[in-house]
Design a protein around this motif. Structure first.
Motif, mmCIF file in Angstrom:
data_model
loop_
_atom_site.group_PDB
_atom_site.id
_atom_site.type_symbol
_atom_site.label_atom_id
_atom_site.label_comp_id
_atom_site.label_asym_id
_atom_site.label_seq_id
_atom_site.Cartn_x
_atom_site.Cartn_y
_atom_site.Cartn_z
ATOM 1 N N GLU A 210 0.824 -1.212 0.000
ATOM 2 C CA GLU A 210 0.000 0.000 0.000
ATOM 3 C C GLU A 210 0.854 1.256 0.000
ATOM 4 O OE1 GLU A 210 -3.817 0.543 1.688
ATOM 5 O OE2 GLU A 210 -3.704 -1.369 2.732
ATOM 6 N N GLY A 211 2.052 1.165 0.597
ATOM 7 C CA GLY A 211 2.938 2.321 0.589
ATOM 8 C C GLY A 211 3.705 2.498 -0.713
ATOM 9 N N ARG A 235 -8.064 6.631 -10.806
ATOM 10 C CA ARG A 235 -8.362 6.449 -9.384
ATOM 11 C C ARG A 235 -7.255 5.594 -8.760
ATOM 12 N NH1 ARG A 235 -12.575 6.873 -12.564
ATOM 13 N NH2 ARG A 235 -12.088 4.798 -13.331
ATOM 14 N N VAL A 236 -6.889 5.903 -7.533
ATOM 15 C CA VAL A 236 -5.819 5.161 -6.859
ATOM 16 C C VAL A 236 -6.420 3.880 -6.301
ATOM 17 C CG1 VAL A 236 -4.097 5.224 -5.027
ATOM 18 C CG2 VAL A 236 -4.640 7.311 -6.297
ATOM 19 N N LEU A 237 -6.101 2.747 -6.924
ATOM 20 C CA LEU A 237 -6.687 1.470 -6.507
ATOM 21 C C LEU A 237 -5.938 0.905 -5.318
ATOM 22 C CD1 LEU A 237 -7.201 -0.268 -9.975
ATOM 23 C CD2 LEU A 237 -8.656 1.399 -8.819
ATOM 24 N N ARG A 238 -6.665 0.258 -4.426
ATOM 25 C CA ARG A 238 -6.014 -0.561 -3.405
ATOM 26 C C ARG A 238 -5.249 -1.675 -4.111
ATOM 27 N NH1 ARG A 238 -7.596 -0.730 1.965
ATOM 28 N NH2 ARG A 238 -9.280 0.688 2.509
ATOM 29 N N GLU B 7 -10.374 2.770 9.027
ATOM 30 C CA GLU B 7 -8.964 2.774 9.412
ATOM 31 C C GLU B 7 -8.188 3.590 8.377
ATOM 32 O OE1 GLU B 7 -7.359 -1.225 9.301
ATOM 33 O OE2 GLU B 7 -9.386 -1.890 8.980
ATOM 34 N N ALA B 8 -7.071 4.110 8.779
ATOM 35 C CA ALA B 8 -6.180 4.770 7.832
ATOM 36 C C ALA B 8 -5.465 3.707 7.006
ATOM 37 C CB ALA B 8 -5.162 5.613 8.580
ATOM 38 N N SER B 9 -5.403 3.886 5.700
ATOM 39 C CA SER B 9 -4.634 2.962 4.871
ATOM 40 C C SER B 9 -3.178 3.426 4.859
ATOM 41 C CB SER B 9 -5.185 2.945 3.454
ATOM 42 O OG SER B 9 -4.885 4.164 2.822
ATOM 43 N N MET B 10 -2.285 2.523 4.421
ATOM 44 C CA MET B 10 -0.868 2.892 4.336
ATOM 45 C C MET B 10 -0.691 4.112 3.453
ATOM 46 S SD MET B 10 1.234 1.333 6.159
ATOM 47 C CE MET B 10 2.728 1.943 5.366
ATOM 48 N N ALA B 11 -1.456 4.152 2.356
ATOM 49 C CA ALA B 11 -1.303 5.274 1.428
ATOM 50 C C ALA B 11 -1.644 6.582 2.130
ATOM 51 C CB ALA B 11 -2.203 5.059 0.223
ATOM 52 N N ARG B 14 1.175 7.582 4.520
ATOM 53 C CA ARG B 14 2.293 8.198 3.813
ATOM 54 C C ARG B 14 1.992 9.636 3.419
ATOM 55 N NH1 ARG B 14 4.953 6.415 -1.178
ATOM 56 N NH2 ARG B 14 2.877 5.809 -1.841
ATOM 57 N N ARG B 15 0.745 9.858 2.971
ATOM 58 C CA ARG B 15 0.384 11.201 2.512
ATOM 59 C C ARG B 15 -0.018 12.058 3.690
ATOM 60 N NH1 ARG B 15 -3.441 8.921 -1.251
ATOM 61 N NH2 ARG B 15 -2.155 8.386 -3.006
ATOM 62 N N GLU B 110 -16.840 -1.302 -2.377
ATOM 63 C CA GLU B 110 -15.521 -0.641 -2.349
ATOM 64 C C GLU B 110 -14.828 -0.751 -3.702
ATOM 65 O OE1 GLU B 110 -12.552 -1.719 0.838
ATOM 66 O OE2 GLU B 110 -11.470 -2.398 -0.934
ATOM 67 N N GLU B 144 -16.433 6.174 1.652
ATOM 68 C CA GLU B 144 -15.079 5.951 2.154
ATOM 69 C C GLU B 144 -14.119 5.546 1.027
ATOM 70 O OE1 GLU B 144 -12.687 2.856 4.991
ATOM 71 O OE2 GLU B 144 -14.789 3.228 5.447
ATOM 72 N N GLN B 148 -10.754 7.519 -0.397
ATOM 73 C CA GLN B 148 -9.428 6.907 -0.439
ATOM 74 C C GLN B 148 -8.864 6.848 -1.854
ATOM 75 O OE1 GLN B 148 -8.718 3.398 1.763
ATOM 76 N NE2 GLN B 148 -9.491 4.273 3.659
ATOM 77 N N CYS B 149 -9.710 6.617 -2.852
ATOM 78 C CA CYS B 149 -9.180 6.414 -4.213
ATOM 79 C C CYS B 149 -9.061 7.734 -4.961
ATOM 80 C CB CYS B 149 -10.018 5.396 -4.982
ATOM 81 S SG CYS B 149 -11.570 6.022 -5.610
ATOM 82 N N ARG B 150 -9.426 8.841 -4.301
ATOM 83 C CA ARG B 150 -9.259 10.185 -4.836
ATOM 84 C C ARG B 150 -10.219 10.515 -5.985
ATOM 85 N NH1 ARG B 150 -3.240 11.868 -5.042
ATOM 86 N NH2 ARG B 150 -4.196 13.818 -4.439
#
Lengths: 264, 264
Positions: A210-211, A235-238, B7-11, B14-15, B110, B144, B148-150
């Protein structure tokens, strides 16, 4: 290992019988025993008794009907009957993935199995947040998904490997699509269309943590022969979404999606 | 409604900052308050305090930076600064799906959001095993995932509708791809390639229940103008896998996957 409890899906409820992966060789009149988990599934979940038929496959000998000769709590004896489908070649597609959290990993393994991967390889990168992978658990999910989706094989579930080591031993000739969530890659449809002459070749799809990959990892990926970064849109995919999306696109364009499900 | 805990994702870790969907109009110097859930997320999950910046979008006015003016337990006051991205047109793609069990439904919503659907419509068919759909829960998951995916929008989450009624009111000109797990459809890559001239048109993808559509439903689907059954290969996919796979293929070929993620 805590094997995930298996429920019957609606599709199984509609279809008579169960479908099981076994290790034993399959052939006419072969007798075999089920282990406790499979016997429990057949007897207590699918509610099959003596005389009922199940389908068996082992990844080598095709799919066979078998009859339950005797069954009890935690054990079952089967006798193999006729072959229903011969073994057939399958796409040689690996999924190499930085492991995600447990629930997402379970679902990723299920989806990747349905989407026809030949092997699942967890790869450890610098920013991978998941320290340990329960490979036996992945294998159990892969086996169950293979049983349900009517594959003739179960994907190989491999031990985690460090990215550096994986790339140092990357097999010559295996193409690699690296899913790039940051936007440096070419659109996946364009890359796949350009590769349409290489449909029979070995391929792999890779997703990062994810990072994201770090700069040294990206440089190592860029310098690997046959590797190509692909983009999956704005879109930023998981990571798990990216893996499933890329596998689907690959199968649709280069894989076996011109085939249809078995009608037996 | 029990809103799923975020929850906060890793992405996100980082941001710097968080990204939030709000209902309010957005513009320079606009002041707004967050509700308790979003204030909790900003303060206790993302650990942001007064003076920190967040990104806001509302589906109409683009994406804006905003500064936290005051924050406490369960409340926050923000002041909007500059626009970071203008609103832009998005693909007009619906996902119409027979609902699956809760966990799979959460994940489907999701993934569909990340894959850029404009609307999510649960459809009730004769063999749909799930009797009730918590639309508010779906909407919370969609919001949500959009954060997250912007994305600049949140998909519309619609009330369940009976298949018969949906088809009776099907909008003229909206193409429909019906995922056919039994094998009667044309390969999806072939159908999408043939439709490449219709990339800007409204589309929908439909998946049936695990037990499949019944014969009368299939007949109604076959007679709908603009509808086409598509095949997704030789393995029998779960309904949620089929939906994600078809959405990915559609976006890769007809959607916006020639674009890359925002670099801001």
């Amino acid at each position: 290992m805590a094997e995930p409890a298996r429920e019957a899906s609606m599709a199984e409820i509609r279809r008579p019988g169960a479908r099981l992966f076994v290790e034993a060789a399959l052939g006419p009149a072969v007798a075999l025993e089920l282990g406790p988990d499979q016997a429990h599934y057949v007897r207590d979940v699918m509610r099959l008794g003596e005389g009922a038929e199940v389908a068996l496959f082992n990844g080598r000998d095709g799919e066979w009907r078998a009859r339950i000769a005797r069954i009890g709590r935690g054990w079952a004896e089967l006798v193999v009957g006729a072959m229903t489908r011969p073994q057939a070649p399958e796409p040689d597609l690996w999924l190499v993935f930085a492991p995600v959290k447990r629930l997402r990993l379970d679902i990723l393994v299920e989806k990747a199995t349905e989407l026809g991967v030949a092997a699942l390889t967890p790869v450890m990168t610098r920013r991978t947040a998941v320290a340990r992978v329960n490979v036996a658990r992945l294998a159990a999910h892969a086996r169950e998904a293979a049983e349900q989706c009517r594959r003739l094989t179960v994907p190989a579930c491999q031990e985690p490997i460090a990215l550096r080591r994986l790339l140092a031993h990357w097999p010559a000739g295996r193409r690699l699509l690296v899913c790039d969530e940051v936007g440096g890659g070419r659109p996946i449809a364009e890359v796949l269309a350009a590769a349409s002459g290489e449909a029979g070749a070995p391929w792999a799809i890779m997703t990062g943590p994810e990072g994201g990959f770090d700069e040294a990892e990206l440089e190592a990926l860029r310098s690997l022969a046959g590797a190509c970064a692909v983009g999956l849109g704005p879109r930023v995919l998981r990571a798990d979404t990216a893996a499933v999306a890329a596998l689907a696109c690959w199968q649709a364009v280069l894989g076996d999606w011109s085939l249809t499900p078995p009608q037996t």
